[in-house]
Design an enzyme around this catalytic site. Structure first.
Site, short mmCIF file in Angstrom:
data_model
loop_
_atom_site.label_atom_id
_atom_site.label_comp_id
_atom_site.label_asym_id
_atom_site.label_seq_id
_atom_site.Cartn_x
_atom_site.Cartn_y
_atom_site.Cartn_z
N GLU A 53 0.82 -1.21 0.00
CA GLU A 53 0.00 0.00 0.00
C GLU A 53 0.86 1.26 0.00
O GLU A 53 0.54 2.24 -0.67
CB GLU A 53 -0.92 0.01 1.23
CG GLU A 53 -1.85 -1.20 1.32
CD GLU A 53 -1.27 -2.32 2.16
OE1 GLU A 53 -2.05 -2.98 2.88
OE2 GLU A 53 -0.03 -2.55 2.11
N ARG A 185 12.83 -25.15 -3.18
CA ARG A 185 13.79 -24.92 -2.09
C ARG A 185 14.01 -23.42 -1.87
O ARG A 185 14.08 -22.96 -0.72
CB ARG A 185 15.13 -25.58 -2.41
CG ARG A 185 15.15 -27.09 -2.25
CD ARG A 185 16.57 -27.61 -2.49
NE ARG A 185 16.66 -29.06 -2.31
CZ ARG A 185 17.78 -29.75 -2.41
NH1 ARG A 185 18.93 -29.12 -2.70
NH2 ARG A 185 17.78 -31.06 -2.22
N ASN A 302 8.51 -39.25 6.17
CA ASN A 302 7.26 -38.80 5.54
C ASN A 302 6.05 -39.41 6.23
O ASN A 302 5.05 -38.72 6.49
CB ASN A 302 7.25 -39.20 4.06
CG ASN A 302 8.20 -38.37 3.24
OD1 ASN A 302 8.67 -37.32 3.66
ND2 ASN A 302 8.50 -38.84 2.03
#
Length: 387
Positions: A53, A185, A302
């Site tokens: 802004e 990355r 994971n």
């Protein structure tokens, strides 16, 4: 198209120019318009720099008086690294502000909008809100939970193998996919791998983009017993690239002292089922302003992230290769779902062709446990923005 939507699209496009550069701040764009003429534009280029802004107001100068400001995120009303934007908007004489979404930051969260209205400025909220939420999905997660937005990247063959039985995995995918990974990355604050991946591959875990300058993310090694070798490449380069060992009381204190002497930051975290408590790790990383974390580990890490409902987004690369073998590793190891009704569903699937490879992007959700309430489910994602 609604003119206000058209100008908001412009604000969103401007905001994307800050992709990977504003963490832990959001991506914000701004457009000042009066009588159909664009008077000023701006975007937030980096944390600590001027907000969108302010840039737009400076470009417009005195012409901003009586104009309408379009921005994809509620203007700030507090003193942070920069002064509050709402006061500058008020002083500039802006007549109307159109906002895509309310800032979820608890110290803003509607305060900026209220201040603008108290000053007699008209405010419209909600134009292209879902697009704005998806654009800043990382910020929305981080600012409301104080933990990183976790993406999991994995390259696999068509038969779901991430390496051959011996562990050799270079290279499953082609050059274009690997370049995409390095762009991911470059947009991350941290890369996390498990100790087995590090022992197998001895990766450097840095950003390599053929001459393009980019800061390297922090490297986090999950290693409950302190097996990280002093001669590994991540330890040898710890003085140049921030390196963090996430370990537990099981690690020998003498080894940890040696790693610290080499420049590695050591986090001794609680144990959970004999391993590093991943939720505790995420909380600590959040306090270090790691807002987006990329996991490049193996199937064990994971799966641990998945069962803890910590994965926010997946990037799975499929290469046109077949290797077979019962002993060849897969992207998700562990115990696995006992029944298909217990499986995780990947929502909002996107697909990209990268030469011969296929990239699948999505959000894993298990049953009713939708942990993505903080982000919109439509709109352009990081995956689409990386070109």
């Amino acid at each position: 198209m609604d003119p206000e939507e058209r100008y908001m699209w412009s604000a969103l496009d401007l905001a994307r120019q800050g992709l990977g550069k504003t963490s832990p701040n959001p991506m914000v764009g701004a457009v000042l318009v009066k009588d159909g003429e664009v008077l000023g534009t701006g975007f937030h280029a980096k944390a600590g720099g001027p907000h969108a802004e302010i840039v737009a107001l400076q470009e417009a100068g005195e012409k901003a008086r009586g104009a309408t400001l379009y921005t994809n995120l509620e203007p700030c009303s507090h003193h942070g690294r920069t002064p509050p934007c709402v006061e500058a908007i008020i002083q500039a004489g802006v007549k109307k502000v159109v906002v895509a979404m309310v800032d979820p930051n608890p110290i803003v969260s509607g305060a900026g909008i209220r201040r603008l209205r108290e000053a007699g400025i008209k405010v419209r909220v909600g134009v292209l809100e879902e697009k704005a939420r998806r654009l800043n999905e990382v910020f929305l997660k981080y600012i409301t939970t104080k933990t990183p937005f976790l993406i999991v990247k994995m390259a696999m063959t068509l038969d779901g193998k991430i390496a051959v039985k011996s562990g050799q995995s270079r290279w499953i995918t082609g050059p274009k996919s690997r370049k995409f990974v390095h762009k991911l990355r470059s947009m991350s604050d941290g890369i996390v791998v498990g100790i087995n991946t590090l022992l197998q591959d001895d990766p450097l875990l840095n950003v390599r983009l053929n001459g393009e300058k980019s800061a390297n993310p922090a490297r986090i090694i999950v290693d409950s017993k302190g097996r990280l070798p002093l001669e590994s490449r991540v330890v040898k380069t710890a003085a140049e690239i921030k390196t963090i060992l996430a370990t537990t009381e099981l690690a020998p204190s003498s080894k940890l002292a040696s790693l610290e002497s080499a420049g590695v930051e050591v986090l001794v975290l609680p144990l959970k089922n004999g391993r590093v408590d991943l939720r505790a790790m995420m909380s600590v990383l959040g306090k270090k302003e790691i807002s987006i974390l990329m996991a490049e580990g193996g199937g064990t890490l994971n799966y641990s992230f998945l069962t803890e409902n910590l994965i926010d987004k997946i990037y799975f690369f499929l290469a046109p290769k077949l290797v077979g073998g019962k002993g060849a590793p897969t992207p998700l190891e562990g115990e696995g779902a006992k029944d298909l009704s217990d499986a995780w569903i990947v929502e909002d699937i996107e697909m990209k062709q990268l030469d011969q490879d296929l990239l699948i992007i999505g959000y894993p959700v298990r049953g009713e446990e939708n942990v993505h309430g903080y982000c919109g489910r439509t709109g352009r994602s990081i995956g689409q923005a990386v070109q």
